[in-house]
Scaffold this motif. Structure first.
Motif, mmCIF file in Angstrom:
data_model
loop_
_atom_site.group_PDB
_atom_site.id
_atom_site.type_symbol
_atom_site.label_atom_id
_atom_site.label_comp_id
_atom_site.label_asym_id
_atom_site.label_seq_id
_atom_site.Cartn_x
_atom_site.Cartn_y
_atom_site.Cartn_z
ATOM 1 N N ALA A 199 41.829 -82.386 75.103
ATOM 2 C CA ALA A 199 41.822 -83.225 74.129
ATOM 3 C C ALA A 199 41.311 -81.779 73.287
ATOM 4 C CB ALA A 199 40.450 -83.667 74.559
ATOM 5 N N ARG A 200 40.474 -81.389 74.592
ATOM 6 C CA ARG A 200 39.081 -79.627 73.757
ATOM 7 C C ARG A 200 39.945 -79.004 73.358
ATOM 8 N NH1 ARG A 200 36.204 -76.341 77.968
ATOM 9 N NH2 ARG A 200 38.227 -75.418 78.059
ATOM 10 N N ASP A 201 41.211 -78.810 74.145
ATOM 11 C CA ASP A 201 41.913 -77.428 73.728
ATOM 12 C C ASP A 201 42.926 -77.854 72.490
ATOM 13 O OD1 ASP A 201 41.410 -76.231 75.505
ATOM 14 O OD2 ASP A 201 43.000 -76.114 76.426
ATOM 15 N N LEU A 202 42.823 -79.312 72.333
ATOM 16 C CA LEU A 202 43.804 -79.844 70.808
ATOM 17 C C LEU A 202 42.917 -79.628 69.838
ATOM 18 C CD1 LEU A 202 45.728 -82.313 72.072
ATOM 19 C CD2 LEU A 202 47.188 -80.761 70.806
ATOM 20 N N GLY A 203 41.444 -78.731 69.699
ATOM 21 C CA GLY A 203 40.942 -79.629 68.472
ATOM 22 C C GLY A 203 39.694 -80.285 68.177
ATOM 23 N N ILE A 204 40.350 -81.853 69.369
ATOM 24 C CA ILE A 204 39.775 -82.838 69.410
ATOM 25 C C ILE A 204 37.778 -82.840 69.147
ATOM 26 C CG2 ILE A 204 39.560 -85.098 69.883
ATOM 27 C CD1 ILE A 204 42.546 -85.288 70.958
ATOM 28 N N PRO A 205 37.164 -83.046 68.766
ATOM 29 C CA PRO A 205 35.629 -82.281 68.630
ATOM 30 C C PRO A 205 35.313 -84.141 70.417
ATOM 31 C CG PRO A 205 35.482 -83.796 67.005
ATOM 32 C CD PRO A 205 37.018 -83.444 67.529
ATOM 33 N N ALA A 206 35.846 -84.753 69.893
ATOM 34 C CA ALA A 206 34.288 -85.679 70.952
ATOM 35 C C ALA A 206 35.301 -86.907 71.276
ATOM 36 C CB ALA A 206 33.299 -86.552 70.315
ATOM 37 N N VAL A 207 35.292 -87.512 72.640
ATOM 38 C CA VAL A 207 35.526 -88.150 73.378
ATOM 39 C C VAL A 207 34.840 -89.414 73.464
ATOM 40 C CG1 VAL A 207 37.184 -86.591 74.689
ATOM 41 C CG2 VAL A 207 34.954 -87.547 75.425
ATOM 42 N N MET A 208 35.198 -90.824 73.982
ATOM 43 C CA MET A 208 34.487 -91.387 74.149
ATOM 44 C C MET A 208 34.617 -92.527 75.576
ATOM 45 S SD MET A 208 31.837 -94.562 72.746
ATOM 46 C CE MET A 208 32.856 -94.748 71.111
ATOM 47 N N LEU A 209 33.307 -92.296 75.514
ATOM 48 C CA LEU A 209 33.866 -93.229 77.651
ATOM 49 C C LEU A 209 33.383 -94.719 78.049
ATOM 50 C CD1 LEU A 209 32.851 -90.664 80.554
ATOM 51 C CD2 LEU A 209 35.156 -90.672 79.674
ATOM 52 N N PHE A 210 34.389 -94.656 78.910
ATOM 53 C CA PHE A 210 34.586 -96.390 78.988
ATOM 54 C C PHE A 210 34.213 -96.895 80.352
ATOM 55 C CE2 PHE A 210 35.931 -97.121 74.781
ATOM 56 C CZ PHE A 210 35.240 -98.058 74.476
ATOM 57 N N GLY A 211 33.654 -97.347 81.294
ATOM 58 C CA GLY A 211 33.073 -97.331 82.641
ATOM 59 C C GLY A 211 33.944 -98.313 83.248
ATOM 60 N N ILE A 212 34.765 -98.244 84.246
ATOM 61 C CA ILE A 212 35.291 -99.386 84.419
ATOM 62 C C ILE A 212 34.437 -99.788 86.228
ATOM 63 C CG2 ILE A 212 37.334 -100.992 85.517
ATOM 64 C CD1 ILE A 212 39.289 -98.756 83.216
ATOM 65 N N PRO A 213 33.790 -100.879 86.484
ATOM 66 C CA PRO A 213 32.890 -100.118 87.564
ATOM 67 C C PRO A 213 33.811 -101.615 89.122
ATOM 68 C CG PRO A 213 32.250 -102.437 86.440
ATOM 69 C CD PRO A 213 33.035 -101.504 86.021
ATOM 70 N N ASP A 214 33.292 -100.548 89.850
ATOM 71 C CA ASP A 214 34.411 -101.310 91.088
ATOM 72 C C ASP A 214 33.014 -103.073 91.383
ATOM 73 O OD1 ASP A 214 35.970 -99.897 91.593
ATOM 74 O OD2 ASP A 214 35.043 -99.095 93.860
ATOM 75 N N LYS A 215 32.332 -102.535 90.574
ATOM 76 C CA LYS A 215 31.475 -104.016 91.498
ATOM 77 C C LYS A 215 31.066 -104.926 89.942
ATOM 78 C CE LYS A 215 28.062 -102.314 94.142
ATOM 79 N NZ LYS A 215 28.004 -101.571 94.283
ATOM 80 N N LYS A 216 30.907 -106.285 89.533
ATOM 81 C CA LYS A 216 30.238 -106.714 88.784
ATOM 82 C C LYS A 216 29.322 -108.137 89.706
ATOM 83 C CE LYS A 216 34.480 -106.526 85.976
ATOM 84 N NZ LYS A 216 34.807 -106.313 84.997
ATOM 85 N N ASP A 217 28.150 -108.093 88.745
ATOM 86 C CA ASP A 217 26.886 -108.984 88.712
ATOM 87 C C ASP A 217 26.736 -109.580 87.340
ATOM 88 O OD1 ASP A 217 24.790 -107.755 88.135
ATOM 89 O OD2 ASP A 217 24.751 -106.524 89.731
ATOM 90 N N ALA A 218 25.671 -110.590 87.884
ATOM 91 C CA ALA A 218 25.591 -111.777 86.728
ATOM 92 C C ALA A 218 24.119 -110.535 85.829
ATOM 93 C CB ALA A 218 25.071 -112.602 87.072
ATOM 94 N N LEU A 219 23.657 -109.685 86.444
ATOM 95 C CA LEU A 219 23.511 -108.555 86.024
ATOM 96 C C LEU A 219 23.305 -107.268 85.317
ATOM 97 C CD1 LEU A 219 19.863 -109.739 87.833
ATOM 98 C CD2 LEU A 219 20.103 -109.875 86.025
ATOM 99 N N ALA A 220 24.674 -106.890 85.718
ATOM 100 C CA ALA A 220 25.732 -106.000 84.564
ATOM 101 C C ALA A 220 24.675 -104.611 85.281
ATOM 102 C CB ALA A 220 25.147 -105.862 83.542
ATOM 103 N N THR A 221 24.416 -104.616 86.959
ATOM 104 C CA THR A 221 23.800 -103.924 87.583
ATOM 105 C C THR A 221 23.840 -102.409 87.679
ATOM 106 O OG1 THR A 221 22.741 -105.660 89.170
ATOM 107 C CG2 THR A 221 21.868 -103.416 89.616
#
Ligand code: PBG
Length: 325
Positions: free
Chosen positions: A68-90
């Motif tokens: 992306a950087r080499d194409l000149g794109i100034p920014a990326v947005m990261l989304f996370g997909i965790p292994d563990k999910k719980d009620a409190l989003a720990t």
């Protein structure tokens, strides 16, 4: 200006005239590339409804960010997909959470790219909602502290900007305060300010494994029928010191982008969402339209409506079209 004295076609007769009078210019500077981070090493799992996009482990994310950087794109947005999910989003605010680890790695290995992190709980809660649930209700005020904690943990890991997408009331000021109290007064907030409850998020929810397990998001995301309310939402986030405000989705909400651009003097981002991307890709695959041309026209339309920047899964392809090296 009446025909035949005035002829609009005079200035359309060759490409140089057209270039001279072109009102809107799309640039690689306008593009932000979303990426999906998962645990592990060497992981590159295709997302079927989003061709060209993958769930990526940190090593692959680093490669993508460099591309992306080499194409000149100034920014990326990261989304996370965790292994563990719980009620409190720990794992949303854990120091070794997926986004936190990935940001650290990316900031270590790649210079010169802005790394924005999506701040939300839906990928981390076992029920898939963006806030805490009590007796079947998504509760607002109890959620704010967890969102602030999540944003702060992203900043600590090295995020250049945080982007809350949960649509809880009051979260921007809560996040601002948490950042300021901990020495991150220079970390900007890009607020998903007018975020609609949209069926266009469908492919994303497969990609991020974040579909709600019960009900829907209509008690917190906006009703697609409303536009005055978008101005109220955006104005609140401005008051709460958001640095960039976002309208989401983009294509079916160009009127909202236009209105927000007219009324607000902060930079406006538009999120060209997963379903908008998937529709064009699907039609292109069927041979029903020219995907590249429709991509460029769509991005131009979002810019023309008033967006200063566009989060889009087309970022790399568009950057290539725009002649990025
Ligand atoms: C998380 C979030 C969503 C998107 C961005 N952040 C999904 C949702 O609200 O369900 C959608 C992005 C897309 O469709 O491309 N709250």
């Amino acid at each position: 200006m009446l025909f035949p004295d005035y002829r609009p076609r005079r200035l359309r007769q060759n490409e140089n005239f057209r270039r001279m009078i072109r009102e809107t210019r799309l640039s690689v500077d306008d593009l932000i590339l979303p990426l999906f981070a998962v645990e592990g090493k060497g992981v590159k799992d295709a997302i079927p409804s989003m061709p060209g996009h993958y769930q990526l482990s940190a090593d692959h994310i680093v490669k993508e960010v460099k591309v992306a950087r080499d194409l000149g794109i100034p920014a990326v947005m990261l989304f996370g997909i965790p292994d563990k999910k719980d009620a409190l989003a720990t794992s949303a605010y854990a120091e070794d959470g997926i986004v936190q680890k990935t940001v650290k790695t990316v900031k270590d290995k790649v210079a010169d790219v802005v790394v924005i992190t999506d701040v939300c709980l839906c990928e981390y809660t076992d029920h898939g909602h963006c806030g805490m649930v009590e007796d079947g209700t998504i509760v607002n005020d109890e959620t704010l502290e967890l969102l602030a904690r999540t944003a702060l943990s992203h900043a600590r890991a090295g995020a250049d900007m945080v982007a809350p997408s949960d649509m809880m009331d009051g979260r921007v000021s809560e996040i601002r305060e948490a950042l300021d109290d901990n020495g991150f007064e220079m970390t900007p907030i890009m607020s998903y300010a007018a975020k609609y409850c949209s069926a266009f998020y469908y492919p994303f929810r497969q990609a991020a494994e974040s579909a709600p397990k019960f009900g829907d998001r209509r008690t917190y995301q906006m009703d697609p029928a409303n536009s005055l309310e978008a101005i109220r939402e955006v104005s609140m986030d401005v008051e709460e010191a958001a640095d960039i405000i976002m309208v989401k989705p983009a294509m079916a909400y160009l009127d909202i982008i236009f209105r927000v651009r007219e009324e607000i003097d902060l930079p406006v981002a538009a999120y060209n969402v997963s379903g908008e991307f998937a529709m064009i890709k699907a039609a292109d695959k069927l041979g029903w339209l020219d995907g590249n041309k429709v991509m460029m026209e769509s991005l131009m339309a979002i810019k023309r409506a008033g967006a200063d920047m566009i989060l889009t899964y087309f970022a790399k392809e568009a950057a290539k079209e725009l002649g990025g090296s």
